[in-house]
Design a protein around this motif. Structure first.
Motif, short mmCIF file in Angstrom:
data_model
loop_
_atom_site.label_atom_id
_atom_site.label_comp_id
_atom_site.label_asym_id
_atom_site.label_seq_id
_atom_site.Cartn_x
_atom_site.Cartn_y
_atom_site.Cartn_z
N ALA A 21 0.60 -1.39 -0.25
CA ALA A 21 -0.05 0.22 -0.09
C ALA A 21 0.29 0.90 0.00
N LYS A 22 0.60 1.84 -0.43
CA LYS A 22 1.25 4.04 -0.87
C LYS A 22 0.55 4.43 0.42
N GLU A 23 2.59 4.68 1.01
CA GLU A 23 1.80 5.78 2.24
C GLU A 23 1.61 6.86 1.91
N LEU A 24 0.41 7.07 2.98
CA LEU A 24 0.29 8.68 2.43
C LEU A 24 1.02 9.41 2.72
N THR A 25 0.17 11.31 2.10
CA THR A 25 1.33 11.72 3.30
C THR A 25 0.72 12.61 3.62
N ARG A 26 1.30 13.73 5.29
CA ARG A 26 1.37 14.13 5.87
C ARG A 26 -0.74 14.16 5.46
N VAL A 27 -0.47 15.49 5.05
CA VAL A 27 -2.25 15.67 4.47
C VAL A 27 -2.84 15.16 3.30
N GLU A 28 -2.14 14.07 3.11
CA GLU A 28 -3.71 13.00 2.96
C GLU A 28 -4.41 12.68 3.94
N GLN A 29 -3.64 11.70 5.08
CA GLN A 29 -3.91 11.48 6.51
C GLN A 29 -4.51 12.24 7.01
N ILE A 30 -4.58 13.77 7.05
CA ILE A 30 -5.30 14.85 7.52
C ILE A 30 -6.41 14.65 7.25
N GLU A 31 -6.74 15.03 6.00
CA GLU A 31 -7.83 14.88 4.70
C GLU A 31 -8.39 13.39 5.27
N ARG A 32 -7.87 12.16 5.18
CA ARG A 32 -8.30 10.99 5.57
C ARG A 32 -9.51 11.11 6.54
N SER A 33 -8.82 11.61 8.09
CA SER A 33 -9.38 11.70 9.30
C SER A 33 -10.56 12.45 9.50
N ILE A 34 -11.06 13.24 8.61
CA ILE A 34 -11.99 13.58 8.41
C ILE A 34 -13.45 13.20 7.68
N ILE A 35 -12.57 12.57 6.57
CA ILE A 35 -13.79 12.03 5.97
C ILE A 35 -14.16 10.40 6.56
N LYS A 36 -12.75 9.29 7.31
CA LYS A 36 -12.98 8.68 7.88
C LYS A 36 -13.57 8.48 9.70
N THR A 37 -12.10 8.82 9.85
CA THR A 37 -11.90 8.55 11.88
C THR A 37 -13.57 9.76 12.12
N TYR A 38 -14.16 10.93 11.49
CA TYR A 38 -14.27 11.87 12.12
C TYR A 38 -15.47 11.90 11.12
N LYS A 39 -15.70 11.30 10.67
CA LYS A 39 -17.23 11.50 9.69
C LYS A 39 -18.15 11.80 9.82
N THR A 40 -18.40 11.20 11.48
CA THR A 40 -19.88 11.36 11.79
C THR A 40 -19.72 12.46 12.84
N ASP A 41 -19.01 13.75 13.45
CA ASP A 41 -18.80 14.23 14.57
C ASP A 41 -18.22 15.42 13.33
N LEU A 42 -17.42 15.53 12.03
CA LEU A 42 -17.57 16.52 11.51
C LEU A 42 -17.32 16.70 9.90
#
Length: 290
Positions: free
Chosen positions: A2-23
């Protein structure tokens, strides 16, 4: 592999995945429920340097990649006279988040510094005017501010406790001084705690307060402490009623105007007696002895 995510991609992923319900979901709810974005809008996303406006800017960036509604954004930062350290912090966070900010400078702090009675009021009015003006110069028809759900309910409670009125902030409004311009609040349904948890989990540090007046002015400190007092009150009530924030917020959408003895509309005060069937038309008529 798997491709390693950049920090920007990690931050974006956290919004639409980890904090999908709350943000992410509440952000979309605000936009859809209050019809904040229309096709071909050009929106000036205003970034103050704090967690809320930066989070909003990042979600706008993500939205532009996934929505079918065509719209454009300008990520606008106004420097009212920040210290060198605060200015640098804003620029660093924009780079970390991958947000292409456009900075313009004003002398707001210098002007407001000479206002002894109400520098915050003057500063706020000047900020809003400069943002509208700069946004218009960039061809924008809307400015977006980062007020969240807790700002809404705290403002409501403060108005009741300290100003003797039921009043709050609304999701969008037409500008009175800049025809054709609107102000929108896409974070309207987002809770502050969700933004804090997102920032902490991504090891992001934002400006807390870059204002030069609150530390040295007793009146401003009193105003700030009142908001803190209301925030603490709600936090305490939440211990026994976990739904307190949601209940206050929902109540703003379910106002039973016919149960109020008085209200103000279009600048004029009104009484329930105006529409009261069979109301007494003569002073003292039918009045019972005490």
């Amino acid at each position: 592999m798997a491709k390693e995510l950049t920090r920007v991609e990690q931050i974006e992923r956290s919004i639409i995945k980890t904090y999908k319900t709350d943000l992410w979901a509440p952000f979309l709810t605000s936009i859809n429920r209050y019809e904040l974005i229309q096709p071909n809008d050009r929106i000036a996303v205003c970034i103050s340097g704090g967690k809320d406006s930066f989070c909003m800017a990042k979600m706008f960036q993500i939205l532009s990649k996934h929505t079918e509604i065509p719209f454009e954004t300008e990520f606008l930062v106004m420097d009212p006279g920040y210290s060198e350290a605060n200015r640098k912090k804003i620029e660093e966070n924009a780079e970390i988040l991958g947000i292409p900010i456009r900075i313009f400078e004003t002398n707001i702090f210098a002007v407001a510094d000479h206002e002894s009675k109400s520098p915050c009021y003057l500063c706020a009015r000047m900020r809003r005017g400069h943002l509208y003006n700069q946004a218009k110069l960039l061809g924008c028809n809307k400015i977006a501010l980062g007020h969240h759900l807790n700002d809404v309910i705290e403002t409501t409670v403060m108005a009741m406790f300290y100003s003797s009125k039921l009043e709050t902030i609304i999701p969008k409004a037409h500008s009175e001084n800049f025809p054709g311009m609107e102000l929108i609040r896409p974070m309207y349904c987002v809770k502050e705690n969700a933004v804090i948890r997102w920032a902490v989990s991504n090891q992001l540090e934002f400006l807390q307060c870059a204002c030069r007046f609150t530390e040295n002015n007793a009146n401003l400190h009193e105003s700030t402490s009142k908001r803190k007092e209301v925030k603490e009150l709600i936090r305490q009530l939440k211990k026994t009623n976990p739904e307190i924030e949601d209940n206050i917020f929902r109540s703003l959408h379910r106002v039973q105007i016919e149960t109020f003895p008085g209200y103000k509309a279009d600048g004029a005060m009104h009484s329930f007696l105006e529409n009261y069937e069979g109301r007494n038309r003569f002073p003292g008529y039918g009045k019972k002895d005490s």
